[in-house]
Design an enzyme around this catalytic site. Structure first.
Site, PDB file in Angstrom:
ATOM      1  CG  ASP A  32      39.156  42.891  53.985  1.00  0.00           C
ATOM      2  OD1 ASP A  32      38.058  43.222  53.487  1.00  0.00           O
ATOM      3  OD2 ASP A  32      39.905  42.040  53.471  1.00  0.00           O
ATOM      4  CB  VAL A  62      45.161  30.285  52.549  1.00  0.00           C
ATOM      5  CG1 VAL A  62      45.483  29.613  53.884  1.00  0.00           C
ATOM      6  CG2 VAL A  62      45.147  31.805  52.709  1.00  0.00           C
ATOM      7  CG  LEU A  72      43.337  25.503  53.460  1.00  0.00           C
ATOM      8  CD1 LEU A  72      43.884  25.972  54.802  1.00  0.00           C
ATOM      9  CD2 LEU A  72      42.440  24.286  53.647  1.00  0.00           C
ATOM     10  N   GLY A  73      41.817  28.446  50.177  1.00  0.00           N
ATOM     11  CA  GLY A  73      41.089  29.616  49.715  1.00  0.00           C
ATOM     12  C   GLY A  73      42.053  30.616  49.124  1.00  0.00           C
ATOM     13  N   GLY A  89      42.572  38.705  48.053  1.00  0.00           N
ATOM     14  CA  GLY A  89      43.191  39.779  47.297  1.00  0.00           C
ATOM     15  C   GLY A  89      44.698  39.793  47.400  1.00  0.00           C
ATOM     16  CG  PHE A  90      46.251  40.834  50.520  1.00  0.00           C
ATOM     17  CD1 PHE A  90      46.236  41.946  49.704  1.00  0.00           C
ATOM     18  CD2 PHE A  90      45.562  40.876  51.711  1.00  0.00           C
ATOM     19  CE1 PHE A  90      45.558  43.082  50.073  1.00  0.00           C
ATOM     20  CE2 PHE A  90      44.885  42.012  52.096  1.00  0.00           C
ATOM     21  CZ  PHE A  90      44.877  43.123  51.270  1.00  0.00           C
ATOM     22  N   GLY A  91      46.712  36.765  48.343  1.00  0.00           N
ATOM     23  CA  GLY A  91      47.408  35.514  48.095  1.00  0.00           C
ATOM     24  C   GLY A  91      46.520  34.313  48.327  1.00  0.00           C
TER      25      GLY A  91
END
Length: 502
Positions: A287, A177, A169-170, A173-175
């Site tokens: 954020d 989805v 899905l997208g 910066g962290f992972g």
């Protein structure tokens, strides 16, 4: 003179009348005048004992005894007397050994605990109690963690078809989805944290803690997660099918007819409502951006991604941390002074408001040097009475007076949120109230004031003083945009937490 040897028993008794019968061997002498020589003869005595006596003496260490009835007994009482003392000594020794072992185990456990405590203290210090979840090193109990269900890695792997690229899905910066479907039929969004992110455990636990502690209709719901000891850290959210606000404004889903101004003002209000709720709960999102504003099919807002969020005690002025966030949205004062406050979210939300007005991305390197950041572009247009050049033409700014009124008012509010001096920015509660008044058409008539426009890096002061105000723009039919936020009342005494973190 004694008679010659051998002597018989009767003769012996005559010479030794008062002694017991003592048969002695005769020395092989024919005659002697020395009677004592008979007592010094060479004698070989051989004693034969019974087998029982031999066994008693040699094997058991006892004494062979015969009672008055000539019955044999093996007396070993002196050994039996030592046995209680032996067992007592062995018991005391075992007790001491056990006690020493226990002390060693306790010492090692305390040493290990102190090691974990020392390691977690670095995380705890990063933002003034914000990471108190780290102290709860393992709150897992059964199939729940922080009160939410625990999913196995295999279950989520199956739900996402082995994290198929087509399900993505997208990414952030962290992972990444992924879209998935659980065995019970629920559609979910599974965030798979990057392995190379050395702070992924902190971000994982931070997001779990915040989303399980807070409940709001405009915050994304967390369905569960994997164990923090799992080989991969996965977070399971409710699936929001309509994509992000960013995609609808200037991405693959951009279509002005699907996102008219009434829907945009609704999105602004619901986002402000979620952020005001976070601030009231002592939480800074840190954020805020259009990529983290998810939209349901009815365009209802779900604010997501709390990996960078921080708990913010209400008795502090700011928390000093190394700036984090997304380029184009980061509060300049936070960036230059390392001072994070809830006004940092207000600044980021001001950028979101400009995106809703202009349909332009927060950062675009194809724009001019001074307009790469949308915030700088917007401040420049507003100061130079060129709002028309900023507004997305498809919104009907020139054709609909009601739309024009609302857009002008929202641009004015965004202008206030983007002030470089955080003290000039409104609170998120004030932002929410103003947006609701703008939507309802019940704006106050007597709140227009002139304001000093503070722009540029030189206009930033970590002490809250403005060093070089810019001149006011000329009067125009859009001069209402130069209204200011009235000075906030002096802050009450509060403590400051200075924690440098990354």
């Amino acid at each position: 003179m004694p008679p010659p040897c051998p002597l018989n028993l009767d003769q012996m008794l005559t010479y030794l009348p008062d002694c017991s019968v003592l048969p002695l061997p005769c020395k092989n002498l024919t005659y002697t005048s020395d009677f004592s020589s008979f007592l010094c003869g060479e004698v070989d005595i051989e004693v034969h004992v019974s087998g029982d006596c031999d066994k008693c003496y040699n094997r058991k260490g006892g004494q062979c005894q015969v009672d008055g009835n000539n019955t044999f007994h093996c007396h070993i009482g002196h050994i039996e007397d030592r046995q209680p003392n032996l067992w007592f000594g062995l018991g005391i020794g075992g007790l001491l050994i056990g006690l020493i072992c226990c002390l060693i185990i306790i010492w090692r456990q305390r040493k290990q605990h102190n090691k974990h405590k020392h390691a977690s203290s670095n995380v705890q210090l990063q933002s003034a109690n914000s990471d108190r979840i780290v102290r709860n090193t393992d709150l897992e109990s059964g199939m729940a963690y922080f009160g939410i269900p625990i999913f196995s890695y295999e279950e989520l792997e199956n739900a996402t078809n082995n994290f198929d690229h087509s399900r993505e899905l997208g990414s952030g910066g962290f992972g990444n989805v992924y879209h998935g479907k659980l065995r019970d039929g629920r559609e979910v969004a599974v965030k798979r944290l990057y392995d190379h992110n050395y702070r992924r455990i902190e971000q994982f636990m931070n997001e779990v803690n915040i989303l399980t502690r807070l409940r709001h209709r405009n915050l994304v719901s967390l369905y569960g997660c994997t164990s923090r000891h799992c080989r991969e850290l996965l977070l399971v959210y409710e699936y929001i099918p309509n994509g992000t606000l960013s995609y609808h404004l200037h991405g693959e889903l951009a279509n002005c007819s699907l996102l008219p101004w009434p829907i945009r003002i609704k999105i602004a209000i619901e986002t402000a409502s979620a952020l005001a709720y976070l601030h009231a709960s002592d939480t800074i999102h840190r954020d805020v951006k259009t990529n983290n504003i998810l939209l349901k099919n009815d365009f209802c807002v779900k604010v997501a991604d709390f990996g960078l969020s921080r708990l913010f005690p209400n008795d502090v002025t700011h928390v000093s941390t190394a700036p984090q966030g997304t380029a184009g949205y980061v509060d300049p004062e936070y960036y230059y002074c390392y001072q994070l406050t809830n006004k940092s979210d207000v600044y980021s939300f001001g950028v979101v408001l400009i995106e809703l007005i202009s349909s332009l991305p927060a950062v675009d390197i194809t724009r001019g040097k001074d307009e790469i950041n949308l915030a700088d572009l917007a401040m420049n247009k507003i100061q130079n009475s060129a709002l028309r050049e900023l507004v997305d033409p498809c919104l009907g700014f020139e054709l609909d007076s009601e739309v024009r009124r609302m857009i002008v008012s929202v641009a004015e509010l965004a202008f206030q949120c983007l002030q470089r001096d955080k003290e000039l920015r409104p609170s998120m509660d004030e932002v929410l109230r103003i947006l609701r008044r703008i939507e309802s058409g019940k704006e106050e008539e007597n709140h227009v004031e002139e304001v000093e426009i503070h722009g540029g890096v030189n206009g930033i002061s970590c002490s809250g003083l403005v060093l070089s105000p810019s001149p006011l723009s000329p009067d125009s039919d859009e001069s209402i945009l130069l209204k200011s936020t009235k000075s906030l009342p002096p802050a009450t005494k509060a403590r400051t937490i200075n924690v440098i973190s990354t």
